[in-house]
Design a protein around this motif. Structure first.
Motif, PDB file in Angstrom:
ATOM      1  N   LEU A 172       0.831  -1.209   0.000  1.00  0.00           N
ATOM      2  CA  LEU A 172       0.000   0.000   0.000  1.00  0.00           C
ATOM      3  C   LEU A 172       0.866   1.259   0.000  1.00  0.00           C
ATOM      4  O   LEU A 172       0.577   2.218  -0.718  1.00  0.00           O
ATOM      5  N   THR A 173       1.919   1.243   0.805  1.00  0.00           N
ATOM      6  CA  THR A 173       2.817   2.400   0.862  1.00  0.00           C
ATOM      7  C   THR A 173       3.485   2.628  -0.494  1.00  0.00           C
ATOM      8  O   THR A 173       3.631   3.775  -0.952  1.00  0.00           O
ATOM      9  N   HIS A 174       3.882   1.558  -1.133  1.00  0.00           N
ATOM     10  CA  HIS A 174       4.500   1.648  -2.456  1.00  0.00           C
ATOM     11  C   HIS A 174       3.517   2.270  -3.452  1.00  0.00           C
ATOM     12  O   HIS A 174       3.887   3.156  -4.248  1.00  0.00           O
ATOM     13  N   ALA A 175       2.267   1.825  -3.420  1.00  0.00           N
ATOM     14  CA  ALA A 175       1.259   2.361  -4.337  1.00  0.00           C
ATOM     15  C   ALA A 175       0.987   3.832  -4.049  1.00  0.00           C
ATOM     16  O   ALA A 175       0.857   4.655  -4.978  1.00  0.00           O
ATOM     17  N   ARG A 176       0.902   4.184  -2.775  1.00  0.00           N
ATOM     18  CA  ARG A 176       0.667   5.594  -2.421  1.00  0.00           C
ATOM     19  C   ARG A 176       1.811   6.470  -2.909  1.00  0.00           C
ATOM     20  O   ARG A 176       1.589   7.582  -3.416  1.00  0.00           O
ATOM     21  N   ALA A 177       3.037   5.972  -2.775  1.00  0.00           N
ATOM     22  CA  ALA A 177       4.201   6.754  -3.203  1.00  0.00           C
ATOM     23  C   ALA A 177       4.152   7.032  -4.696  1.00  0.00           C
ATOM     24  O   ALA A 177       4.457   8.154  -5.152  1.00  0.00           O
ATOM     25  N   PHE A 178       3.737   6.046  -5.469  1.00  0.00           N
ATOM     26  CA  PHE A 178       3.648   6.239  -6.920  1.00  0.00           C
ATOM     27  C   PHE A 178       2.546   7.233  -7.276  1.00  0.00           C
ATOM     28  O   PHE A 178       2.724   8.080  -8.163  1.00  0.00           O
ATOM     29  N   LEU A 179       1.407   7.127  -6.586  1.00  0.00           N
ATOM     30  CA  LEU A 179       0.326   8.072  -6.876  1.00  0.00           C
ATOM     31  C   LEU A 179       0.731   9.494  -6.514  1.00  0.00           C
ATOM     32  O   LEU A 179       0.458  10.446  -7.255  1.00  0.00           O
TER      33      LEU A 179
ATOM     34  N   THR B  21     -13.467   0.088  -2.766  1.00  0.00           N
ATOM     35  CA  THR B  21     -14.025   1.407  -3.099  1.00  0.00           C
ATOM     36  C   THR B  21     -13.032   2.198  -3.942  1.00  0.00           C
ATOM     37  O   THR B  21     -13.401   2.858  -4.928  1.00  0.00           O
ATOM     38  N   PHE B  22     -11.760   2.120  -3.574  1.00  0.00           N
ATOM     39  CA  PHE B  22     -10.718   2.773  -4.374  1.00  0.00           C
ATOM     40  C   PHE B  22     -10.679   2.199  -5.791  1.00  0.00           C
ATOM     41  O   PHE B  22     -10.622   2.937  -6.780  1.00  0.00           O
ATOM     42  N   LEU B  23     -10.753   0.883  -5.901  1.00  0.00           N
ATOM     43  CA  LEU B  23     -10.659   0.244  -7.214  1.00  0.00           C
ATOM     44  C   LEU B  23     -11.869   0.548  -8.094  1.00  0.00           C
ATOM     45  O   LEU B  23     -11.759   0.575  -9.322  1.00  0.00           O
ATOM     46  N   SER B  24     -13.015   0.783  -7.467  1.00  0.00           N
ATOM     47  CA  SER B  24     -14.210   1.066  -8.262  1.00  0.00           C
ATOM     48  C   SER B  24     -14.254   2.499  -8.776  1.00  0.00           C
ATOM     49  O   SER B  24     -15.025   2.812  -9.682  1.00  0.00           O
TER      50      SER B  24
ATOM     51  N   VAL C 293      -6.973  12.050  -4.358  1.00  0.00           N
ATOM     52  CA  VAL C 293      -8.017  11.353  -3.604  1.00  0.00           C
ATOM     53  C   VAL C 293      -7.677   9.866  -3.480  1.00  0.00           C
ATOM     54  O   VAL C 293      -7.847   9.254  -2.412  1.00  0.00           O
ATOM     55  N   GLY C 294      -7.166   9.275  -4.562  1.00  0.00           N
ATOM     56  CA  GLY C 294      -6.792   7.867  -4.524  1.00  0.00           C
ATOM     57  C   GLY C 294      -5.708   7.587  -3.502  1.00  0.00           C
ATOM     58  O   GLY C 294      -5.773   6.597  -2.762  1.00  0.00           O
ATOM     59  N   ALA C 295      -4.705   8.460  -3.419  1.00  0.00           N
ATOM     60  CA  ALA C 295      -3.633   8.282  -2.442  1.00  0.00           C
ATOM     61  C   ALA C 295      -4.162   8.368  -1.023  1.00  0.00           C
ATOM     62  O   ALA C 295      -3.746   7.600  -0.138  1.00  0.00           O
ATOM     63  N   GLU C 296      -5.101   9.278  -0.793  1.00  0.00           N
ATOM     64  CA  GLU C 296      -5.693   9.411   0.540  1.00  0.00           C
ATOM     65  C   GLU C 296      -6.512   8.175   0.894  1.00  0.00           C
ATOM     66  O   GLU C 296      -6.492   7.711   2.047  1.00  0.00           O
TER      67      GLU C 296
END
Length: 454
Positions: free
Chosen positions: A162-169, A407-410, A418-421
């Protein structure tokens, strides 16, 4: 109170060959110096004369000192190994709590301090509680694995992703003008998070397996009055648990016994005889029998074959309204057992539906029945070496985190900010699993499961 030094008997019930009195807190060195004459070298056992405040000898025993923070609680720890007589232990505890800053520990307080000081996380603490309560080999294995950090490691891996994905976003909108930021960052992140959601969903799908491992495989013994349900419970338990009588309707409540079958906990429930009755108390027992069937993993349908041309499964359907065939004609999880097989049958039809035949009087068929129950339990649990969610708290938190992730994926058109949050919220929810975030309201409940001295 957190600054107090706590003390408790940490070994088993007295009297015993050896008793272990444990202390944890800031005045442990002072307490050891007073009661044992000196503080022993760290992590080296020393034979000492244990004395009270007046200098009178209590006993001779082994004393150990474990300085913090490299101890199980993160604080200074002292252990006194004495002879396990009640008077000896009482005298030692009395001498210790008479010292300033020393008090008796509350239930689970040693483990709570280990958690507060970062020596273990919440899942490891729960694993220790489950280890103390383990009654079967499978429960012990599952508890040891959790106490060793297997669930924490899984949770940390999810949070790392999750942290990796947030960093990219965040990089996609903070450094959108940089050439080394990929054009389709959001798309790659969503693909990774879809995989994570699938992993979390797969883990939750094993929830029933975890519940069986921790709480037991539930088996309801049902049938008409006087078909031998209570006799079977007593025979399987190898003791008189239920009252056995030839008077119909003797069993009014649900009686429970837990067995260890092939290392798995199996909970047997003796129920009231299924029949229509005007007796309000017996009717309440029949209703409880219906609930026990509805909640069971396996139902043993007992019939003694003494009523001609009666299919016990049909009878249960009529009286309980359960076990109706599905669209394929398959029956619900039930095992039809003919009881009292040492008695002659009035007709061939009476035994037509039985899958097993038993006699509690002669013991015939009981081993086969136990094997059948154990086999069903083993199939329900599946591979015992895989990690499964053992507690309702674990399942609830993971389900909430998964819902937020879905919910994020939808939301395909969500801005990256917003996605990162949203992913941060998923990570924070998982943090409650290990105790990093938002668990103060449940800590007291969790640590109250421990005994005094642990």
């Amino acid at each position: 109170m957190d600054k107090d030094t706590i003390v408790a008997l940490s070994s088993g019930a007295l009297p015993a060959g050896i008793a272990v009195v444990r202390m944890s807190g800031p005045v442990v060195p002072m307490a050891l110096a007073i009661i044992a004459g000196s503080v022993p070298e760290p992590r080296r056992a020393s034979l000492k004369r244990i004395r009270d405040g007046a200098g009178e000898t209590i006993d001779h025993g082994i004393v150990l000192y474990f300085p913090g923070p490299s101890s199980v609680t993160g604080e200074d720890i002292g252990e006194i190994h004495l002879h396990g007589g009640r008077a000896v232990v009482d005298a030692c505890l009395s001498a210790l709590i008479a010292l300033p800053g020393v008090r008796l520990a509350e239930a689970g307080e040693f483990t709570r301090r280990a958690f507060d000081n970062g020596r273990i996380d919440l899942t490891e603490a729960e694993g220790l509680a489950d280890l103390l309560a383990a009654q079967t080999e499978s429960q012990r294995r599952a508890a040891v694995a959790q106490a060793g950090g297997i669930l924490r490691e899984l949770c940390e891996e999810w949070m790392r992703r999750l942290t990796h994905a947030r960093a990219f976003l965040e990089a996609s909108f903070d450094f959108s003008d940089e050439g080394d930021v990929e054009a389709d960052v959001a798309g790659n992140v969503r693909a990774d998070m879809a995989t994570l959601a699938a992993d979390m969903r797969h883990h939750l799908n094993d929830a029933r397996r975890g519940e069986i491992l921790r709480s037991g495989f539930r088996v309801a013994i049902v049938g008409r009055p006087n078909v031998g349900k209570s006799s079977l419970l007593n025979a399987l338990a190898e003791r008189d648990v239920a009252i056995v009588s030839d008077i119909p309707g003797t069993t009014r409540d649900v009686l429970e016994v837990t067995l260890d079958l092939k290392g798995l906990p199996v909970r047997l429930f003796d129920t009231a005889g299924l029949r229509e009755t005007e007796d309000r108390i017996e009717a309440a027992g029949v209703e409880r029998a219906r609930r026990a069937m509805a909640e069971a993993d396996l139902v043993l349908l007992l019939d003694d074959g003494q009523e001609e041309a009666v299919d016990p499964l049909i009878h249960v359907k009529q009286t309980a309204g359960l076990f109706t065939p599905d669209a394929d004609g398959a029956r619900s999880p039930a095992l039809i057992v003919r009881s009292k097989c040492d008695l002659p049958l009035p007709s061939i039809e009476a035994a037509r539906s039985a899958e097993l035949c038993i006699s509690t009087r002669t013991g015939e068929g009981l081993d086969a029945l136990i094997e059948a129950i154990a086999g069903r339990a083993e199939r329900a649990v599946g591979d015992r070496s895989t990690l499964v969610p053992l507690r309702i708290r674990h399942r609830a938190i993971i389900a909430e985190a998964l819902e937020a992730l879905e919910t994020f994926l939808s939301g395909e058109d969500l801005p990256e900010e917003v996605g990162a949050e949203m992913l941060r919220l998923v990570s924070d929810r998982l943090g409650a699993l290990t105790g990093r975030i938002g668990v103060e309201d449940i800590l007291g409940v969790i640590f109250s499961e421990f005994c005094i001295g642990k």
